[in-house]
Design a protein around this motif. Sequence first.
Motif, PDB file in Angstrom:
ATOM      1  N   SER A 135       1.121   6.941   0.154  1.00 13.49           N
ATOM      2  CA  SER A 135       0.264   5.755   0.126  1.00 13.49           C
ATOM      3  C   SER A 135      -0.222   5.495  -1.301  1.00 13.49           C
ATOM      4  CB  SER A 135      -0.947   5.986   1.046  1.00 13.49           C
ATOM      5  OG  SER A 135      -1.986   5.115   0.682  1.00 13.49           O
ATOM      6  N   SER A 160       0.806  -1.234   0.000  1.00 10.57           N
ATOM      7  CA  SER A 160       0.000   0.000   0.000  1.00 10.57           C
ATOM      8  C   SER A 160       0.831   1.272   0.000  1.00 10.57           C
ATOM      9  CB  SER A 160      -0.960   0.044   1.198  1.00 10.57           C
ATOM     10  OG  SER A 160      -1.757  -1.098   1.201  1.00 10.57           O
ATOM     11  N   THR A 161       2.106   1.112  -0.261  1.00 16.43           N
ATOM     12  CA  THR A 161       2.973   2.297  -0.354  1.00 16.43           C
ATOM     13  C   THR A 161       3.540   2.353  -1.765  1.00 16.43           C
ATOM     14  OG1 THR A 161       3.581   2.041   1.954  1.00 16.43           O
ATOM     15  CG2 THR A 161       5.038   3.410   0.600  1.00 16.43           C
TER      16      THR A 161
END
Length: 396
Positions: free
Chosen positions: A339, A313-314
Amino acid sequence: MTRWRYAAATDTGLVRETNQDAVFVDDSLAIVADGMGGHAAGEVASAMTVEAVCEGFLESPTVEGLHTAIETANESVLREAQENPDHFGMGTTVIAVGLTRDDSGVSSPTLFHVGDSRAYQLRDGALRQLSDDHSVAEEWVRMGRLTPEEALTHPRRHQLTRGVGVEGSIDIDVLSVSAQVGDRLLLCSDGLSNELSNESIARLASSPVPLDDAVSELIEAAKQAGGRDNISVVLLEFDEVDVAAMPIKKTTSSFAPPVAPPVRAGAQSSQRYRRFTWRVWAGVAFLLAIVAGSYAVLHWYAYSTYYLGNDNSTIAVYQGQPSGVLWFKPLKVVDTQYSSAQLRVADQIDLGATISEPTLEAALQDAATLHNEWKKTQTTATTTTVAGATTTLKRG
Ligand code: MN
Protein backbone atom coordinates in the motif's frame (compact mmCIF):
# COMPACT_ATOMS: atom_id res chain seq x y z
CA MET A 1 -1.18 24.37 -79.87
CA THR A 2 1.67 25.75 -77.84
CA ARG A 3 3.03 28.91 -79.39
CA TRP A 4 5.70 31.40 -78.56
CA ARG A 5 6.86 34.72 -79.91
CA TYR A 6 10.62 35.14 -80.09
CA ALA A 7 13.56 37.46 -80.49
CA ALA A 8 17.28 36.73 -80.56
CA ALA A 9 20.64 38.38 -81.01
CA THR A 10 24.32 37.62 -80.68
CA ASP A 11 27.15 40.08 -80.17
CA THR A 12 30.94 39.71 -80.23
CA GLY A 13 31.25 41.83 -77.10
CA LEU A 14 34.00 44.36 -76.43
CA VAL A 15 37.08 42.17 -75.96
CA ARG A 16 37.00 39.12 -78.23
CA GLU A 17 37.92 39.44 -81.89
CA THR A 18 35.49 36.85 -83.17
CA ASN A 19 32.07 35.65 -82.21
CA GLN A 20 32.15 31.90 -81.56
CA ASP A 21 28.55 31.77 -80.31
CA ALA A 22 25.77 30.61 -82.60
CA VAL A 23 22.03 31.16 -82.15
CA PHE A 24 18.93 29.93 -83.88
CA VAL A 25 15.25 30.49 -83.24
CA ASP A 26 11.99 29.86 -85.07
CA ASP A 27 8.45 29.08 -83.98
CA SER A 28 9.25 25.65 -82.55
CA LEU A 29 12.95 25.54 -81.75
CA ALA A 30 15.49 27.83 -80.05
CA ILE A 31 19.22 27.14 -79.68
CA VAL A 32 22.25 28.84 -78.18
CA ALA A 33 25.69 27.28 -78.65
CA ASP A 34 28.91 28.74 -77.23
CA GLY A 35 31.90 27.38 -79.16
CA MET A 36 35.41 26.94 -77.81
CA GLY A 37 38.71 26.24 -79.49
CA GLY A 38 41.61 28.10 -81.06
CA HIS A 39 41.48 30.20 -84.22
CA ALA A 40 38.06 29.80 -85.80
CA ALA A 41 37.44 26.31 -84.40
CA GLY A 42 34.91 27.39 -81.77
CA GLU A 43 32.80 29.00 -84.45
CA VAL A 44 32.86 25.79 -86.45
CA ALA A 45 31.78 23.68 -83.50
CA SER A 46 28.87 25.93 -82.53
CA ALA A 47 27.67 26.36 -86.14
CA MET A 48 27.88 22.62 -86.84
CA THR A 49 25.90 21.91 -83.69
CA VAL A 50 23.13 24.40 -84.45
CA GLU A 51 22.85 22.97 -87.95
CA ALA A 52 22.69 19.34 -86.80
CA VAL A 53 20.13 20.11 -84.09
CA CYS A 54 17.90 22.03 -86.52
CA GLU A 55 18.05 19.20 -89.06
CA GLY A 56 17.36 16.48 -86.53
CA PHE A 57 14.44 18.34 -85.00
CA LEU A 58 12.93 19.02 -88.40
CA GLU A 59 13.05 15.30 -89.11
CA SER A 60 11.59 14.28 -85.77
CA PRO A 61 10.10 17.03 -83.55
CA THR A 62 9.96 14.81 -80.46
CA VAL A 63 11.94 14.45 -77.25
CA GLU A 64 13.77 11.45 -78.74
CA GLY A 65 14.33 13.30 -82.02
CA LEU A 66 15.95 16.28 -80.32
CA HIS A 67 18.02 14.02 -78.08
CA THR A 68 19.31 12.11 -81.09
CA ALA A 69 19.99 15.39 -82.91
CA ILE A 70 22.34 16.50 -80.14
CA GLU A 71 24.08 13.12 -80.14
CA THR A 72 24.54 13.47 -83.90
CA ALA A 73 25.97 16.96 -83.41
CA ASN A 74 28.37 15.53 -80.85
CA GLU A 75 29.60 12.87 -83.27
CA SER A 76 29.99 15.38 -86.14
CA VAL A 77 31.96 17.89 -84.07
CA LEU A 78 34.15 15.18 -82.55
CA ARG A 79 34.90 13.65 -85.97
CA GLU A 80 35.75 17.06 -87.43
CA ALA A 81 38.00 17.85 -84.46
CA GLN A 82 39.84 14.55 -84.90
CA GLU A 83 40.16 14.69 -88.67
CA ASN A 84 41.04 18.33 -89.14
CA PRO A 85 44.17 19.51 -87.26
CA ASP A 86 42.95 23.13 -87.46
CA HIS A 87 39.92 22.12 -85.47
CA PHE A 88 41.65 19.95 -82.89
CA GLY A 89 40.21 20.29 -79.41
CA MET A 90 37.18 22.30 -80.45
CA GLY A 91 33.87 21.90 -78.70
CA THR A 92 30.75 23.78 -77.80
CA THR A 93 27.99 24.13 -75.28
CA VAL A 94 24.43 23.72 -76.43
CA ILE A 95 21.16 24.73 -74.87
CA ALA A 96 18.03 24.15 -76.89
CA VAL A 97 14.31 24.28 -76.21
CA GLY A 98 11.95 22.66 -78.66
CA LEU A 99 8.17 22.38 -78.76
CA THR A 100 8.25 18.60 -78.77
CA ARG A 101 5.21 16.57 -79.76
CA ASP A 102 4.00 13.51 -77.95
CA ASP A 103 2.04 10.60 -79.48
CA SER A 104 -1.26 12.43 -79.19
CA GLY A 105 0.09 15.48 -81.00
CA VAL A 106 0.27 17.66 -77.90
CA SER A 107 3.27 19.98 -77.98
CA SER A 108 5.15 21.24 -74.96
CA PRO A 109 8.53 22.87 -74.37
CA THR A 110 11.41 20.52 -73.57
CA LEU A 111 14.85 21.79 -72.66
CA PHE A 112 18.10 20.09 -73.68
CA HIS A 113 21.35 21.20 -72.23
CA VAL A 114 25.09 20.48 -72.17
CA GLY A 115 27.66 22.95 -70.82
CA ASP A 116 27.31 26.30 -69.08
CA SER A 117 24.97 28.21 -71.37
CA ARG A 118 21.80 28.81 -69.41
CA ALA A 119 18.02 28.78 -69.55
CA TYR A 120 15.92 30.93 -67.27
CA GLN A 121 12.19 31.01 -66.84
CA LEU A 122 10.49 34.34 -66.13
CA ARG A 123 7.06 34.34 -64.56
CA ASP A 124 5.45 37.38 -62.94
CA GLY A 125 8.85 39.07 -62.85
CA ALA A 126 10.46 36.17 -60.98
CA LEU A 127 13.58 34.59 -62.43
CA ARG A 128 14.25 30.87 -62.16
CA GLN A 129 17.34 29.20 -63.55
CA LEU A 130 16.26 25.97 -65.22
CA SER A 131 19.66 24.59 -66.20
CA ASP A 132 22.53 23.47 -64.00
CA ASP A 133 25.93 24.64 -65.23
CA HIS A 134 28.17 21.75 -66.19
CA SER A 135 31.29 23.45 -64.89
CA VAL A 136 33.73 22.15 -62.29
CA ALA A 137 32.87 24.90 -59.80
CA GLU A 138 29.11 24.45 -60.14
CA GLU A 139 29.36 20.67 -59.89
CA TRP A 140 31.32 21.23 -56.67
CA VAL A 141 28.57 23.50 -55.37
CA ARG A 142 26.05 20.73 -56.01
CA MET A 143 28.34 18.29 -54.19
CA GLY A 144 28.62 20.70 -51.26
CA ARG A 145 32.35 21.30 -51.75
CA LEU A 146 31.87 25.02 -52.54
CA THR A 147 29.28 27.60 -51.58
CA PRO A 148 27.48 29.38 -54.45
CA GLU A 149 29.36 32.56 -53.46
CA GLU A 150 32.76 30.83 -53.64
CA ALA A 151 31.86 29.42 -57.06
CA LEU A 152 31.36 32.94 -58.48
CA THR A 153 35.09 33.65 -58.25
CA HIS A 154 36.50 30.12 -58.30
CA PRO A 155 39.28 29.64 -60.89
CA ARG A 156 37.54 26.53 -62.27
CA ARG A 157 34.17 28.22 -62.79
CA HIS A 158 34.73 28.32 -66.56
CA GLN A 159 36.09 24.79 -66.86
CA LEU A 160 33.36 22.63 -68.36
CA THR A 161 32.65 19.10 -67.23
CA ARG A 162 30.54 18.35 -70.30
CA GLY A 163 30.52 19.64 -73.85
CA VAL A 164 29.52 18.82 -77.40
CA GLY A 165 32.40 17.29 -79.38
CA VAL A 166 34.50 16.42 -76.36
CA GLU A 167 33.89 12.69 -75.92
CA GLY A 168 32.32 9.86 -77.90
CA SER A 169 29.33 9.69 -75.58
CA ILE A 170 27.45 12.72 -74.35
CA ASP A 171 25.36 13.18 -71.22
CA ILE A 172 22.47 15.51 -72.00
CA ASP A 173 20.21 17.09 -69.37
CA VAL A 174 16.62 16.91 -70.58
CA LEU A 175 13.78 18.59 -68.77
CA SER A 176 10.20 19.29 -69.53
CA VAL A 177 9.43 22.96 -68.91
CA SER A 178 6.13 24.00 -67.41
CA ALA A 179 4.70 26.85 -69.47
CA GLN A 180 1.87 29.29 -68.86
CA VAL A 181 0.65 31.97 -71.21
CA GLY A 182 2.80 35.06 -70.58
CA ASP A 183 5.82 33.11 -69.31
CA ARG A 184 9.11 34.03 -70.91
CA LEU A 185 12.11 31.77 -71.45
CA LEU A 186 15.59 33.18 -71.79
CA LEU A 187 18.43 31.19 -73.32
CA CYS A 188 21.87 32.78 -73.14
CA SER A 189 25.59 32.14 -73.32
CA ASP A 190 27.82 32.84 -70.33
CA GLY A 191 28.77 36.18 -71.89
CA LEU A 192 25.43 37.40 -70.53
CA SER A 193 25.16 35.49 -67.26
CA ASN A 194 28.76 36.26 -66.19
CA GLU A 195 28.31 39.99 -66.67
CA LEU A 196 24.88 40.57 -65.19
CA SER A 197 23.39 39.85 -61.77
CA ASN A 198 20.23 37.79 -61.48
CA GLU A 199 18.41 40.96 -60.51
CA SER A 200 19.44 42.73 -63.73
CA ILE A 201 18.61 39.72 -65.88
CA ALA A 202 15.19 39.38 -64.23
CA ARG A 203 14.39 43.08 -64.63
CA LEU A 204 15.53 43.41 -68.26
CA ALA A 205 14.21 40.07 -69.50
CA SER A 206 10.76 40.52 -68.00
CA SER A 207 10.39 44.22 -68.83
CA PRO A 208 7.08 44.81 -70.61
CA VAL A 209 8.62 45.99 -73.87
CA PRO A 210 8.67 44.21 -77.25
CA LEU A 211 10.90 41.14 -77.12
CA ASP A 212 13.40 42.64 -79.59
CA ASP A 213 13.91 45.63 -77.31
CA ALA A 214 14.34 43.44 -74.24
CA VAL A 215 16.99 41.39 -76.09
CA SER A 216 18.87 44.56 -77.17
CA GLU A 217 18.77 45.91 -73.64
CA LEU A 218 20.17 42.66 -72.22
CA ILE A 219 23.07 42.70 -74.68
CA GLU A 220 23.71 46.40 -74.12
CA ALA A 221 23.78 45.88 -70.35
CA ALA A 222 26.26 42.97 -70.66
CA LYS A 223 28.54 45.17 -72.78
CA GLN A 224 28.33 48.03 -70.32
CA ALA A 225 29.27 45.59 -67.57
CA GLY A 226 32.45 44.71 -69.47
CA GLY A 227 31.43 42.68 -72.50
CA ARG A 228 34.38 40.35 -71.97
CA ASP A 229 32.90 37.44 -73.92
CA ASN A 230 30.55 36.85 -76.83
CA ILE A 231 26.97 37.52 -75.76
CA SER A 232 24.00 35.56 -77.11
CA VAL A 233 20.38 35.86 -76.09
CA VAL A 234 17.16 34.18 -77.19
CA LEU A 235 13.96 35.40 -75.58
CA LEU A 236 10.69 33.51 -75.96
CA GLU A 237 7.23 34.44 -74.74
CA PHE A 238 4.36 31.94 -74.64
CA ASP A 239 1.20 33.17 -76.39
CA GLU A 240 -0.69 29.95 -76.17
CA VAL A 241 -0.14 26.72 -74.26
CA ASP A 242 -1.58 23.28 -75.02
CA VAL A 243 -3.83 22.62 -72.03
CA ALA A 244 -3.07 18.92 -72.17
CA ALA A 245 0.61 19.75 -72.08
CA MET A 246 0.42 21.54 -68.77
CA PRO A 247 1.80 19.49 -65.91
CA ILE A 248 -1.00 20.75 -63.67
CA LYS A 249 0.36 19.42 -60.41
CA LYS A 250 3.74 20.97 -61.01
CA THR A 251 2.58 24.44 -61.91
CA THR A 252 0.46 24.90 -58.80
CA SER A 253 3.43 24.53 -56.48
CA SER A 254 5.53 27.35 -55.14
CA PHE A 255 7.38 29.71 -57.42
CA ALA A 256 10.36 31.83 -56.50
CA PRO A 257 9.55 35.31 -55.22
CA PRO A 258 10.51 38.13 -57.59
CA VAL A 259 14.27 38.58 -57.92
CA ALA A 260 15.06 35.83 -55.48
CA PRO A 261 18.59 34.49 -55.36
CA PRO A 262 19.11 31.91 -58.10
CA VAL A 263 16.83 29.00 -57.48
CA ARG A 264 17.82 25.62 -58.81
CA ALA A 265 15.40 24.13 -61.21
CA GLY A 266 13.65 21.42 -59.35
CA ALA A 267 10.63 19.22 -59.35
CA GLN A 268 8.42 22.25 -58.72
CA SER A 269 8.41 23.50 -62.25
CA SER A 270 10.30 21.04 -64.32
CA GLN A 271 10.23 17.31 -64.48
CA ARG A 272 13.70 15.90 -64.74
CA TYR A 273 14.24 12.82 -66.76
CA ARG A 274 17.84 12.10 -66.14
CA ARG A 275 18.97 14.05 -63.12
CA PHE A 276 17.06 12.12 -60.45
CA THR A 277 20.10 10.05 -59.70
CA TRP A 278 21.14 7.53 -57.10
CA ARG A 279 22.57 10.42 -55.11
CA VAL A 280 19.05 11.62 -54.41
CA TRP A 281 18.04 8.18 -53.23
CA ALA A 282 21.19 7.90 -51.14
CA GLY A 283 20.34 11.26 -49.56
CA VAL A 284 16.80 10.15 -48.79
CA ALA A 285 18.05 6.87 -47.31
CA PHE A 286 20.58 8.76 -45.19
CA LEU A 287 17.90 11.11 -43.81
CA LEU A 288 15.62 8.17 -43.05
CA ALA A 289 18.48 6.45 -41.22
CA ILE A 290 19.04 9.58 -39.11
CA VAL A 291 15.33 9.81 -38.28
CA ALA A 292 15.12 6.11 -37.41
CA GLY A 293 18.32 6.33 -35.36
CA SER A 294 17.09 9.37 -33.42
CA TYR A 295 13.78 7.63 -32.77
CA ALA A 296 15.56 4.53 -31.47
CA VAL A 297 17.82 6.55 -29.15
CA LEU A 298 14.89 8.57 -27.80
CA HIS A 299 12.83 5.44 -27.31
CA TRP A 300 15.67 3.76 -25.47
CA TYR A 301 16.22 6.79 -23.24
CA ALA A 302 12.51 7.22 -22.56
CA TYR A 303 12.05 3.64 -21.37
CA SER A 304 15.46 3.01 -19.82
CA THR A 305 14.21 3.62 -16.26
CA TYR A 306 11.73 2.03 -13.82
CA TYR A 307 10.29 4.14 -11.04
CA LEU A 308 7.88 3.68 -8.19
CA GLY A 309 4.57 5.50 -8.30
CA ASN A 310 1.21 5.54 -6.61
CA ASP A 311 -1.70 3.85 -8.35
CA ASN A 312 -5.00 3.63 -6.44
CA SER A 313 -3.17 3.66 -3.12
CA THR A 314 -0.92 0.86 -4.24
CA ILE A 315 2.75 1.12 -5.10
CA ALA A 316 3.16 0.43 -8.78
CA VAL A 317 6.27 0.17 -10.94
CA TYR A 318 6.29 2.35 -14.02
CA GLN A 319 8.64 2.10 -16.96
CA GLY A 320 9.71 5.42 -18.40
CA GLN A 321 10.69 8.92 -17.28
CA PRO A 322 8.25 10.30 -14.66
CA SER A 323 7.32 13.31 -16.82
CA GLY A 324 7.59 11.44 -20.12
CA VAL A 325 9.89 12.16 -23.07
CA LEU A 326 8.08 13.86 -25.95
CA TRP A 327 5.34 11.42 -26.93
CA PHE A 328 6.85 8.49 -24.96
CA LYS A 329 4.64 8.44 -21.85
CA PRO A 330 5.51 6.23 -18.87
CA LEU A 331 3.85 2.80 -18.78
CA LYS A 332 2.68 0.99 -15.66
CA VAL A 333 4.27 -2.45 -15.67
CA VAL A 334 3.51 -4.00 -12.26
CA ASP A 335 1.23 -3.41 -9.26
CA THR A 336 3.05 -4.46 -6.11
CA GLN A 337 1.19 -5.84 -3.12
CA TYR A 338 2.26 -2.85 -0.99
CA SER A 339 0.00 0.00 0.00
CA SER A 340 1.22 3.52 -0.77
CA ALA A 341 0.12 4.59 2.68
CA GLN A 342 2.36 2.00 4.31
CA LEU A 343 5.51 4.00 3.74
CA ARG A 344 7.50 6.42 5.82
CA VAL A 345 6.36 10.00 5.17
CA ALA A 346 9.55 10.94 3.35
CA ASP A 347 9.20 7.90 1.09
CA GLN A 348 5.58 8.79 0.38
CA ILE A 349 6.73 12.19 -0.83
CA ASP A 350 9.38 10.59 -3.03
CA LEU A 351 6.90 8.18 -4.52
CA GLY A 352 6.18 9.02 -8.15
CA ALA A 353 9.22 11.11 -8.81
CA THR A 354 12.61 10.13 -7.50
CA ILE A 355 12.73 6.46 -6.66
CA SER A 356 14.05 4.99 -9.88
CA GLU A 357 16.13 2.02 -10.93
CA PRO A 358 17.55 0.75 -14.21
CA THR A 359 15.71 -2.60 -13.97
CA LEU A 360 12.29 -3.85 -12.99
CA GLU A 361 13.79 -6.26 -10.44
CA ALA A 362 15.64 -3.47 -8.67
CA ALA A 363 12.49 -1.33 -8.60
CA LEU A 364 10.48 -4.22 -7.09
CA GLN A 365 13.27 -4.71 -4.56
CA ASP A 366 13.02 -0.99 -3.65
CA ALA A 367 9.30 -1.30 -3.09
CA ALA A 368 9.87 -4.25 -0.76
CA THR A 369 12.70 -2.49 1.07
CA LEU A 370 10.71 0.69 1.58
CA HIS A 371 7.74 -1.27 2.82
CA ASN A 372 9.97 -3.15 5.26
CA GLU A 373 11.51 0.13 6.43
CA TRP A 374 8.01 1.37 7.16
CA LYS A 375 7.19 -1.90 8.96
CA LYS A 376 10.23 -1.42 11.18
CA THR A 377 8.97 2.00 12.24
CA GLN A 378 5.59 0.43 12.99
CA THR A 379 7.22 -2.29 15.10
CA THR A 380 9.27 0.35 16.92
CA ALA A 381 6.13 2.41 17.49
CA THR A 382 4.28 -0.64 18.78
CA THR A 383 7.13 -1.49 21.08
CA THR A 384 7.22 2.09 22.31
CA THR A 385 3.51 1.99 22.84
CA VAL A 386 3.76 -1.17 24.83
CA ALA A 387 6.66 0.20 26.83
CA GLY A 388 5.16 3.56 27.55
CA ALA A 389 1.64 4.03 26.38
CA THR A 390 1.20 7.40 27.95
CA THR A 391 4.08 9.01 26.05
CA THR A 392 2.88 7.63 22.75
CA LEU A 393 -0.66 8.74 23.28
CA LYS A 394 0.46 12.24 24.13
CA ARG A 395 2.53 12.42 21.05
CA GLY A 396 -0.36 11.21 18.85
MN1 MN B 1 31.22 32.09 -73.66
